[in-house]
Design a protein around this motif. Structure first.
Motif, PDB file in Angstrom:
ATOM      1  N   ALA A 164      -8.459  -7.434  -2.987  1.00  0.00           N
ATOM      2  CA  ALA A 164      -8.551  -6.502  -3.942  1.00  0.00           C
ATOM      3  C   ALA A 164      -7.608  -5.292  -3.567  1.00  0.00           C
ATOM      4  O   ALA A 164      -6.830  -4.788  -4.447  1.00  0.00           O
ATOM      5  CB  ALA A 164      -9.835  -6.184  -4.327  1.00  0.00           C
ATOM      6  N   TYR A 165      -7.721  -4.997  -2.435  1.00  0.00           N
ATOM      7  CA  TYR A 165      -7.146  -3.817  -1.737  1.00  0.00           C
ATOM      8  C   TYR A 165      -5.597  -3.969  -1.793  1.00  0.00           C
ATOM      9  O   TYR A 165      -4.809  -3.135  -2.406  1.00  0.00           O
ATOM     10  CB  TYR A 165      -7.541  -3.236  -0.374  1.00  0.00           C
ATOM     11  CG  TYR A 165      -8.822  -2.648  -0.234  1.00  0.00           C
ATOM     12  CD1 TYR A 165      -9.594  -2.091  -1.041  1.00  0.00           C
ATOM     13  CD2 TYR A 165      -9.379  -2.926   0.879  1.00  0.00           C
ATOM     14  CE1 TYR A 165     -10.783  -1.969  -1.235  1.00  0.00           C
ATOM     15  CE2 TYR A 165     -10.724  -2.510   1.165  1.00  0.00           C
ATOM     16  CZ  TYR A 165     -11.468  -2.011   0.159  1.00  0.00           C
ATOM     17  OH  TYR A 165     -12.724  -1.397   0.369  1.00  0.00           O
ATOM     18  N   MET A 166      -5.149  -5.139  -1.468  1.00  0.00           N
ATOM     19  CA  MET A 166      -3.672  -5.503  -1.280  1.00  0.00           C
ATOM     20  C   MET A 166      -3.006  -5.500  -2.890  1.00  0.00           C
ATOM     21  O   MET A 166      -2.011  -5.163  -3.129  1.00  0.00           O
ATOM     22  CB  MET A 166      -3.606  -6.905  -0.749  1.00  0.00           C
ATOM     23  CG  MET A 166      -3.663  -6.630   1.000  1.00  0.00           C
ATOM     24  SD  MET A 166      -2.821  -5.273   1.557  1.00  0.00           S
ATOM     25  CE  MET A 166      -4.128  -4.079   1.831  1.00  0.00           C
ATOM     26  N   SER A 167      -3.785  -6.069  -3.786  1.00  0.00           N
ATOM     27  CA  SER A 167      -3.354  -6.157  -5.121  1.00  0.00           C
ATOM     28  C   SER A 167      -3.309  -5.023  -5.633  1.00  0.00           C
ATOM     29  O   SER A 167      -2.597  -4.606  -6.792  1.00  0.00           O
ATOM     30  CB  SER A 167      -4.261  -7.165  -5.845  1.00  0.00           C
ATOM     31  OG  SER A 167      -5.708  -6.776  -6.144  1.00  0.00           O
ATOM     32  N   ALA A 168      -4.201  -3.957  -5.582  1.00  0.00           N
ATOM     33  CA  ALA A 168      -4.097  -2.739  -5.946  1.00  0.00           C
ATOM     34  C   ALA A 168      -3.579  -1.611  -5.282  1.00  0.00           C
ATOM     35  O   ALA A 168      -3.603  -0.254  -5.499  1.00  0.00           O
ATOM     36  CB  ALA A 168      -5.542  -2.208  -6.361  1.00  0.00           C
ATOM     37  N   ILE A 169      -2.731  -1.908  -4.048  1.00  0.00           N
ATOM     38  CA  ILE A 169      -2.235  -0.721  -3.396  1.00  0.00           C
ATOM     39  C   ILE A 169      -1.271   0.164  -4.002  1.00  0.00           C
ATOM     40  O   ILE A 169      -1.074   1.297  -3.646  1.00  0.00           O
ATOM     41  CB  ILE A 169      -1.478  -1.498  -2.132  1.00  0.00           C
ATOM     42  CG1 ILE A 169      -1.340  -0.325  -0.976  1.00  0.00           C
ATOM     43  CG2 ILE A 169      -0.137  -2.264  -2.469  1.00  0.00           C
ATOM     44  CD1 ILE A 169      -2.502   0.059  -0.167  1.00  0.00           C
ATOM     45  N   ASN A 170      -0.792  -0.401  -5.185  1.00  0.00           N
ATOM     46  CA  ASN A 170       0.196   0.388  -5.747  1.00  0.00           C
ATOM     47  C   ASN A 170      -0.409   1.518  -6.625  1.00  0.00           C
ATOM     48  O   ASN A 170       0.352   2.303  -7.344  1.00  0.00           O
ATOM     49  CB  ASN A 170       1.211  -0.389  -6.651  1.00  0.00           C
ATOM     50  CG  ASN A 170       0.367  -1.166  -7.628  1.00  0.00           C
ATOM     51  OD1 ASN A 170      -0.708  -1.625  -7.642  1.00  0.00           O
ATOM     52  ND2 ASN A 170       1.004  -1.576  -8.964  1.00  0.00           N
ATOM     53  N   THR A 171      -1.706   1.563  -6.743  1.00  0.00           N
ATOM     54  CA  THR A 171      -2.564   2.595  -7.531  1.00  0.00           C
ATOM     55  C   THR A 171      -2.985   3.663  -6.760  1.00  0.00           C
ATOM     56  O   THR A 171      -3.967   4.482  -7.182  1.00  0.00           O
ATOM     57  CB  THR A 171      -3.774   2.028  -8.160  1.00  0.00           C
ATOM     58  OG1 THR A 171      -4.815   1.281  -7.384  1.00  0.00           O
ATOM     59  CG2 THR A 171      -3.187   0.646  -9.235  1.00  0.00           C
ATOM     60  N   THR A 172      -2.562   3.559  -5.432  1.00  0.00           N
ATOM     61  CA  THR A 172      -2.769   4.800  -4.486  1.00  0.00           C
ATOM     62  C   THR A 172      -2.722   6.186  -5.027  1.00  0.00           C
ATOM     63  O   THR A 172      -1.766   6.297  -5.575  1.00  0.00           O
ATOM     64  CB  THR A 172      -2.096   4.664  -3.067  1.00  0.00           C
ATOM     65  OG1 THR A 172      -2.398   3.371  -2.604  1.00  0.00           O
ATOM     66  CG2 THR A 172      -2.594   5.797  -2.051  1.00  0.00           C
ATOM     67  N   HIS A 173      -3.734   6.952  -5.143  1.00  0.00           N
ATOM     68  CA  HIS A 173      -3.600   8.262  -5.516  1.00  0.00           C
ATOM     69  C   HIS A 173      -3.347   9.104  -4.385  1.00  0.00           C
ATOM     70  O   HIS A 173      -3.952   9.320  -3.586  1.00  0.00           O
ATOM     71  CB  HIS A 173      -5.039   8.688  -6.156  1.00  0.00           C
ATOM     72  CG  HIS A 173      -4.829   9.711  -7.093  1.00  0.00           C
ATOM     73  ND1 HIS A 173      -5.447  11.056  -6.516  1.00  0.00           N
ATOM     74  CD2 HIS A 173      -4.625  10.184  -8.275  1.00  0.00           C
ATOM     75  CE1 HIS A 173      -5.244  12.038  -7.451  1.00  0.00           C
ATOM     76  NE2 HIS A 173      -4.753  11.605  -8.432  1.00  0.00           N
ATOM     77  N   LEU A 174      -2.082   9.824  -4.516  1.00  0.00           N
ATOM     78  CA  LEU A 174      -1.679  10.622  -3.596  1.00  0.00           C
ATOM     79  C   LEU A 174      -2.365  11.690  -3.080  1.00  0.00           C
ATOM     80  O   LEU A 174      -2.483  12.129  -1.893  1.00  0.00           O
ATOM     81  CB  LEU A 174      -0.215  11.056  -3.857  1.00  0.00           C
ATOM     82  CG  LEU A 174       0.897   9.905  -3.963  1.00  0.00           C
ATOM     83  CD1 LEU A 174       2.280  10.524  -4.163  1.00  0.00           C
ATOM     84  CD2 LEU A 174       1.043   8.932  -2.493  1.00  0.00           C
TER      85      LEU A 174
END
Length: 559
Positions: A164-174
């Motif tokens: 789940a983390y890998m699939s959502a890594i592009n949603t990281t909030h800077l």
């Protein structure tokens, strides 16, 4: 309950004003350390933040007041996070309360049955394996909040979680990540030795101020949990039922075992630092009472916290008063400042738990154990991977069973059954140093001697029968030398009965030499001494050999 003697009542007899000032100072400092940890551990365990404080206040006070250690500090710890989270997900908060109270009751029973010393014998590879596994699990559980990932629900399983983390890594909030990194850097580089205020508290204050002043959009405790209550809850007993007890008995046992292990390890560490000696059974009873009371007030499991106990000692705490002050200080902080806790960013709490996970991991100890014997390495890795990939309950169960089996195999390998012959008289055999080897040179052909070296139990019983089955058919008397057998069990007794039965069929006389106390008692209760006759048992080999020779002489005359 004559063994229940809390250290508080021992230390208070000669208590001084100077000691109170030292305990008071240590208690305040430990409370400041416990504040952010209690909140962070509660959230990571799947319950509301204030429940961590309720646990630290109620259980922390009782563990110090009733415990068997002078300096133990109790409260929620990272070790419980994994099991608590799993119980909450499966059975809800009421299920957690039930499991906590059941676990507390088990700990009381452990103390009453004086099992405090037994728990210390859990193999080191098991404790290191599940502690390191818990550390990995804690770290994994904090990735979402630390990175600010947009995931509605994170899978409970380790592999599913990382997928789940890998699939959502592009949603990281800077901004969230930046706040987490700032908190992490403050905790790591804060000058611990020079400034008494813990870096974790400084990290919370600094990051909270940054978020509030800048107005950046970062998830906080308030945005996730809403308003927080500053009052202690009323006691609440969930509806117990036989079905619920059955499904929660496993998690409750894990809470009891884990709490017992961690609290006693913490007490042992504390003893080494202050030159004291804790009362292990009293400590278990106190831990049990504390957990039952914590559950009654809706708290989570508690145990002795090694890091907070060490901090207490280093800051001058020497009696249970320091732990009681720590609990009362937390109560005061909660009553006054709890509403402000809603402003704390979740990524800062995640940073605190990431540091907790690192400190728990004991990675140097883990790597060092990889150089141990293969059986220990197997136990270590099995416990570690099962903790991470399955759950802590299975890890402890399988780890203990595997360790026990490997220990039995090791003991069986140590135990040797050998035949002593005339040839042994010329050998340098370390197994037979305690008698005159010249005695072997006069062995008649029809007298055989066998020696057992090591514990004679079920692991070695088959080995015994295999060797004894090779007894020469012409043998008239057999001497069994047991001087090097410290203990014997029921399986060994059974093997001896089979051996005696076989010898009787072939009309072979049996003589025992060198029986120690425990084997003699076991054989007497089993009726074996009566079976072969007390006159066939001798203290030393020389007397046994003289008796066997006399039997041999009578048989020659009779012929």
């Amino acid at each position: 309950m004559n063994q229940f003697r809390p250290k508080f009542f021992t230390t208070i007899k000669n208590y001084t004003k100077q000691q109170f000032l030292s305990d008071f100072t240590a208690g305040i400092i430990v409370a400041i350390i416990a504040l952010p940890l209690s909140i962070a551990l509660a959230i990571a365990s799947g319950v509301s933040p204030e429940k961590g404080l309720h646990t630290a206040i109620i259980a922390g006070f009782l563990i110090s007041f009733l415990g068997g250690s002078r300096v133990q500090i109790g409260g929620p710890t990272g070790a419980f996070m994994v099991i608590v989270y799993g119980i909450v997900v499966k059975y809800g908060v009421d299920g957690l309360i039930m499991a906590t109270m059941m676990g507390g009751a088990m700990m009381i029973l452990m103390g009453l049955f004086r099992l405090g010393s037994v728990i210390k014998y859990i193999p080191h590879p098991i404790t290191t394996g599940f502690t390191s596994g818990i550390a990995v699990t804690i770290f994994s559980s904090q990735v979402k909040d630390f990175l600010g990932l947009r995931i509605e629900s994170v899978p409970a399983e380790f592999i599913g979680k990382w997928e789940a983390y890998m699939s959502a890594i592009n949603t990281t909030h800077l901004y969230t990540l930046l706040i987490g990194i700032i908190a992490l850097l403050i905790i790591v580089f804060w000058p611990k030795d020079k400034i008494k205020i813990p870096g974790s508290l400084v990290a919370l204050i600094v990051t909270t101020l940054i978020v509030q002043i800048s107005g950046i959009d970062v998830m906080t405790i308030g945005s996730k949990f809403g308003e927080l209550s500053s009052a202690l809850p009323m006691p609440h007993i969930p509806a117990f039922s036989l079905e619920k007890v059955k499904v929660l008995i496993g998690p409750a046992f894990t809470i009891a075992l884990l709490g017992s292990i961690e609290s006693l390890l913490s007490a042992v560490v504390a003893d080494g630092m202050i030159g004291g000696r804790h009362r292990s059974n009293t400590e278990l009873i106190a831990q049990g009472i504390a957990n039952m009371t914590s559950g009654l007030f809706g708290g989570i499991p508690a145990t002795g916290a090694i890091a907070r106990t060490v901090a207490n000692i280093k800051n001058g705490g020497r009696t249970p008063v320091a732990g009681m002050v720590h609990a009362l200080a937390l109560l005061l902080i909660m009553l006054v400042f709890m509403p402000l806790a809603k402003l704390i960013p979740l990524s800062a709490l995640a940073a605190i738990l990431i540091v907790v996970a690192y400190n728990m991991s004991e990675w140097r100890e883990f790597i060092g154990l990889l150089k141990s014997p293969k059986s220990d390495v197997l136990v270590l890795l099995m416990t570690f991977f099962i903790t991470v990939l399955v759950d802590l309950v299975a890890a402890i169960e399988i780890g203990m069973v595997l360790a026990a089996l490997l220990f039995m195999k090791r003991m069986a390998d140590v135990t040797e059954i050998t035949e002593l012959t005339r040839d042994n008289a010329e050998e340098d055999d370390s197994f037979t140093p305690s008698f005159d080897r010249s005695l072997l040179q006069r062995l008649p052909a029809r007298i055989q001697v066998y020696e057992v070296n090591g514990p004679f139990f079920f692991g070695a019983a088959d080995k015994f029968l295999e060797v004894i089955n090779e007894v020469d058919g012409k043998t008239q008397t057999l001497i069994l030398r047991l001087r090097n057998v410290p203990a014997m069990d029921a399986t060994a007794v059974h093997a001896l009965k089979r051996f005696i039965s076989t010898c009787k069929k072939h009309k072979i006389k049996i003589v025992f030499s060198g029986l120690k106390n425990q084997p003699r008692e076991v054989l007497a209760k089993a009726g074996i001494i009566e079976l072969i006759g007390e006159e066939h048992i001798f203290e030393n080999f020389e007397d046994a050999l003289l008796f066997a020779e006399s039997i041999h002489s009578h048989q020659i005359i009779a012929q």
